[in-house]
Enzyme design. Sequence first.
Site, PDB file in Angstrom:
ATOM      1  N   LEU A  37       0.820  -1.211   0.000  1.00 33.96           N
ATOM      2  CA  LEU A  37       0.000   0.000   0.000  1.00 33.96           C
ATOM      3  C   LEU A  37       0.854   1.262   0.000  1.00 33.96           C
ATOM      4  CD1 LEU A  37      -2.889  -1.053   2.424  1.00 33.96           C
ATOM      5  CD2 LEU A  37      -2.808  -1.211  -0.076  1.00 33.96           C
ATOM      6  N   GLU A  86       7.261  -0.336  -8.655  1.00 33.90           N
ATOM      7  CA  GLU A  86       7.173   1.099  -8.874  1.00 33.90           C
ATOM      8  C   GLU A  86       7.152   1.284 -10.388  1.00 33.90           C
ATOM      9  OE1 GLU A  86       6.920   3.498  -6.690  1.00 33.90           O
ATOM     10  OE2 GLU A  86       7.137   2.299  -4.870  1.00 33.90           O
ATOM     11  N   THR A 127       7.178  -5.049 -18.896  1.00 32.77           N
ATOM     12  CA  THR A 127       6.698  -3.934 -19.715  1.00 32.77           C
ATOM     13  C   THR A 127       7.421  -3.879 -21.048  1.00 32.77           C
ATOM     14  OG1 THR A 127       6.655  -1.508 -19.857  1.00 32.77           O
ATOM     15  CG2 THR A 127       8.346  -2.468 -18.479  1.00 32.77           C
ATOM     16  N   ASP A 128       6.761  -3.333 -22.064  1.00 38.57           N
ATOM     17  CA  ASP A 128       7.417  -3.152 -23.358  1.00 38.57           C
ATOM     18  C   ASP A 128       8.501  -2.083 -23.290  1.00 38.57           C
ATOM     19  OD1 ASP A 128       5.773  -0.927 -23.135  1.00 38.57           O
ATOM     20  OD2 ASP A 128       4.793  -1.180 -25.071  1.00 38.57           O
ATOM     21  N   LYS A 159      13.030  -2.697 -14.524  1.00 31.71           N
ATOM     22  CA  LYS A 159      12.190  -3.796 -14.983  1.00 31.71           C
ATOM     23  C   LYS A 159      12.990  -4.772 -15.864  1.00 31.71           C
ATOM     24  CE  LYS A 159       8.358  -4.375 -14.445  1.00 31.71           C
ATOM     25  NZ  LYS A 159       7.648  -5.182 -13.391  1.00 31.71           N
ATOM     26  N   ASP A 277       9.069  18.688 -22.296  1.00 29.96           N
ATOM     27  CA  ASP A 277       9.066  17.249 -22.501  1.00 29.96           C
ATOM     28  C   ASP A 277       9.823  16.527 -21.396  1.00 29.96           C
ATOM     29  OD1 ASP A 277       8.389  14.931 -23.755  1.00 29.96           O
ATOM     30  OD2 ASP A 277       9.469  15.330 -25.619  1.00 29.96           O
TER      31      ASP A 277
END
Length: 341
Positions: A37, A86, A127-128, A159, A277
């Site tokens: 949490l 995360e 993830t990609d 990741k 950006d």
Amino acid sequence: MNKTLLITGGAGFIGSNFVYHMLREHPDYKIVCVDCLTYAGNMSTLAGAMQNDHFVFYKTNICDRAGIYRIFETEKPDTVVNFAAESHVDRSIESPEIFLQTNILGTQVMMDACRKYGIGRYHQVSTDEVYGDLPLDRPDLFFTEETPIHTSSPYSASKASADLLVQAYHRTFGLPATISRCSNNYGPYHFPEKLIPLMIANCLQDKPLPVYGEGLNVRDWLYVEDHCRAIDLIIHRGRVGEVYNVGGHNEMKNIDIVKLICDYLGKPYSLITHVADRKGHDMRYAIDPTKIHRELGWLPETKFADGIKKTIDWYLENRDWWQTILSGEYRNYYERMYGNR
């Protein structure tokens, strides 16, 4: 067949949707949910699951080795699906350390527990973004499972590191592991710091809609329920040791998504505010899901035009959920509802 499935990060966006998917599709399974949490874990999201006798929740950090081992000893899971991570790129640029701790060391703790207590399948949700990005002027290029790892942010690097560790545990220790790499998810219970829920919430409050640069970055959008179906297939029928790319075949420019949300809610484009950006901002993600279709028969079922309407309608119908998050009150929900249990 009765099984015990342990889901980490189950109070987060994709994890909670997967909890509900598994309770619905496999009502004889026991679902053990582990989540510490953090700011993105929302216990109110799991209020419905808490009413199910086949669901149990533990407030534990996956980096807490002793705590995780106690859960394994008590619950004896057959399968582990690790969503806990995360995941916000901007936060990883500001504070990389927590990403390394949770996404890499937490993954190690989970796999060590799997080795110690024995499981039939460990699945890593990735993830990609581990592939880097693709040029905007080459729409013929897609990420495949053979695309080299080429990370752009501390988040994607953490990741990718976890993926490599999973593959090493499979090869060195024989851990029965699989990995899925998905494109951008959207749908119910999405924490309102990410593009789509942020734009919906801001639109509904007539607040500025911050768009990075010109908003030309392209993402492949995957409706979260389609993703849940894919993981369900992988943990039951996927080949051990394999990576499966899960993509939505729904490429959209960020600016077009923002305008679509404005149109659906009847809000003016004048709310759109272009901001500086993001550092190292990837230009385009696009996944080729041929492998998971060929081996497991999976294809995305939700077209973006349909999924975005369902998503916006969910936020319209569940204002209390995201307004509680924006006020910060959701952080007190767990103690208020479950602190004495």
